[in-house]
Design an enzyme around this catalytic site. Structure first.
Site, PDB file in Angstrom:
ATOM      1  N   LYS A  37       0.836  -1.207   0.000  1.00 12.97           N
ATOM      2  CA  LYS A  37       0.000   0.000   0.000  1.00 12.97           C
ATOM      3  C   LYS A  37       0.872   1.259   0.000  1.00 12.97           C
ATOM      4  O   LYS A  37       2.071   1.190   0.313  1.00 12.97           O
ATOM      5  CB  LYS A  37      -0.916  -0.009   1.228  1.00 12.97           C
ATOM      6  N   TYR A 289      16.513  30.382   6.048  1.00 14.05           N
ATOM      7  CA  TYR A 289      15.393  31.242   6.435  1.00 14.05           C
ATOM      8  C   TYR A 289      15.509  31.678   7.895  1.00 14.05           C
ATOM      9  O   TYR A 289      15.800  30.872   8.767  1.00 14.05           O
ATOM     10  CB  TYR A 289      14.065  30.499   6.259  1.00 14.05           C
TER      11      TYR A 289
HETATM   12  C1  LIG Z   1      -0.323  -1.371   6.908  1.00 14.48           C
HETATM   13  C2  LIG Z   1      -0.967  -2.590   7.457  1.00 14.48           C
HETATM   14  C3  LIG Z   1      -0.204  -3.731   7.755  1.00 14.48           C
HETATM   15  C4  LIG Z   1       1.296  -3.758   7.717  1.00 14.48           C
HETATM   16  O1  LIG Z   1       1.828  -3.242   8.899  1.00 14.48           O
HETATM   17  P1  LIG Z   1       3.397  -3.252   9.222  1.00 14.48           P
HETATM   18  O2  LIG Z   1       3.468  -2.822  10.630  1.00 14.48           O
HETATM   19  O3  LIG Z   1       4.030  -2.278   8.286  1.00 14.48           O
HETATM   20  O4  LIG Z   1       3.871  -4.633   9.015  1.00 14.48           O
HETATM   21  C5  LIG Z   1      -0.895  -4.876   8.128  1.00 14.48           C
HETATM   22  N1  LIG Z   1      -2.245  -4.883   8.241  1.00 14.48           N
HETATM   23  C6  LIG Z   1      -2.988  -3.794   8.007  1.00 14.48           C
HETATM   24  C7  LIG Z   1      -4.471  -3.847   8.174  1.00 14.48           C
HETATM   25  C8  LIG Z   1      -2.385  -2.607   7.624  1.00 14.48           C
HETATM   26  O5  LIG Z   1      -3.134  -1.523   7.399  1.00 14.48           O
END
Ligand SMILES: *Cc1c(COP(=O)(O)O)cnc(C)c1O
Length: 397
Positions: A37, A289
């Site tokens: 994702k 800045y």
């Molecule tokens: C993002 C996500 C994961 C992965 O989590 P990590 O801590 O990066 O391994 C797993 N399950 C869900 C539902 C998520 O949203």
């Protein structure tokens, strides 16, 4: 034409090795879904999703239908789980893309069912039980998922004749990094109660979809695999961060085995820029800045082509270092949108074109996303996902 020099190098081979390493940890107890994702946590889904599949992933996890469509174009044959649900009007694209939605609201089932029926009417390919979904159970996070009250109504939607098929039951462990395991156990107990109800409703989902990187690394596969077995299901775990080479930190202490896995995981991403110009300044010269840094002596400064517009956190100004010529050079003054300034007074020979490492190793030194996170008051997940789209992602060996 070459781009402005601010880029990320992605080792797809490291990602493949990480996937196999994690697979070795879960062993016979669970399969793995590769979380890709948010553009593979900023690592480029175009590079990482095919690499995960090469390493043996049968499942990919994305946030949305639109991310799912992008992943489907890259990987025609895997299962793709849409973790954060389907939105109104997205059902047709979900069905056409053969994406598997996580569901927990009746209206989501309406949306998918309507699309499935329309698609069946067009193609005659789809029929009863043709569209698989995973039902999320809220076991304590109060984010997504069906609570105890809504569950029966949802289960009633998968009766004979429904186009929907309950393929999986899913939940998210929200404190898998807490090593005492108290919250995990509570959540798994609630999950078990929900699974009893699923069975009592006459449904036989095959997949028990539970557990992130922390759950995989701390050895929860066994406990989850056992629950799956008891319900004639197969466990599926969902590592993200570990796939990209970082092991989450555990509180209050690290469970057995995590240190070893952490040492074996390989960072997939290196973030680099270059020195754009070098200048010598006199004591009293202001930098950046609002002149928040004032040279206390004659200094050598190097301008770097990376700023907060690239994802380099603005809070790191005057409080973090980057690597140049294998040494740590302090960031001085405020970080600008497109540039930042390093104090290279103590590093001989720095010149225009020198490589600057923002995340990664150079010489004997290294900087991790954890280091950035600590300095910026956040977590490595945010550091990775904030690396801006304009920073080019390049595949390396
Ligand atoms: C993002 C996500 C994961 C992965 O989590 P990590 O801590 O990066 O391994 C797993 N399950 C869900 C539902 C998520 O949203």
């Amino acid at each position: 034409m070459p781009n402005r020099p601010c880029w990320v190098e992605i080792s797809t081979r490291s990602l493949e090795e990480n996937f196999r390493l994690l697979g070795g940890l879960t062993g016979q107890d669970a399969d793995l879904l590769a979380i890709v994702k948010a553009d593979a946590y900023g690592h480029s889904v175009a590079l990482c999703a095919p690499a995960a599949v090469r390493a043996g992933a049968k499942w990919l996890g994305v946030t949305s239908v639109e991310e799912g469509i992008a992943a489907r174009a890259l990987c025609p044959d895997v299962h793709i789980l849409v973790i954060a649900g389907v939105f109104p009007g997205q059902g047709a694209a979900l069905v056409a893309g053969r994406l598997t939605a996580v569901v927990w609201e009746p209206w989501q089932l309406d949306e998918i069912e309507r699309a499935a029926i329309e698609s069946a009417a067009r193609s005659a390919a789809a029929g009863a039980g043709s569209v698989p979904v995973h039902l999320e159970i809220d076991t304590g996070m109060s984010r997504q998922g069906a609570g105890p009250n809504g569950l029966e109504e949802l289960l009633g939607r998968f009766g004979a004749g429904s186009t929907l098929r309950l393929e999986g039951v899913m939940t998210h462990l929200y404190a898998a990094d807490e090593s005492d395991g108290v919250l995990n156990r509570e959540q798994l107990e609630r999950l078990n109660v929900a699974l009893e109800k699923v069975h009592a409703a006459g449904l036989r989902p095959e997949i028990l979809n539970v557990g992130n990187s922390a759950a995989v690394l701390s050895g929860l596969a066994q406990a989850i695999g056992k629950i799956a077995n008891e319900h004639s299901m197969r466990a599926l775990m969902r590592p993200g961060l570990a796939l990209y080479g970082l092991a989450p930190q555990f509180e209050p202490e690290e469970p057995a085995g995590v240190a070893k896995a952490r040492a074996q995981l390989k960072p997939v991403l290196v973030w680099k820029s270059r020195v754009v110009s070098v200048r010598e300044v006199q004591a009293g010269t202001t930098v950046g800045y609002n002149g928040t840094f004032v040279a206390t002596e004659p200094m050598q400064l190097a301008l770097v082509a990376a700023g907060y517009g690239d994802g380099l956190d603005r809070r790191l100004g005057n409080r973090f270092s980057l690597l140049v010529r294998g040494e740590r050079a302090p960031l001085v003054g405020r970080i600008s949108m497109d540039q930042s300034v390093l104090d290279v007074t103590e590093i001989p020979g720095v010149e225009v074109g020198d490589e600057v490492v923002i995340i990664g190793a150079q010489g004997g030194e290294s900087i991790t996303a954890f280091d950035h996170a600590e300095a910026a008051g956040t977590i490595p997940w945010e550091i990775f996902t904030r690396i801006a789209p304009r920073v080019e992602r390049e595949a390396v060996e």
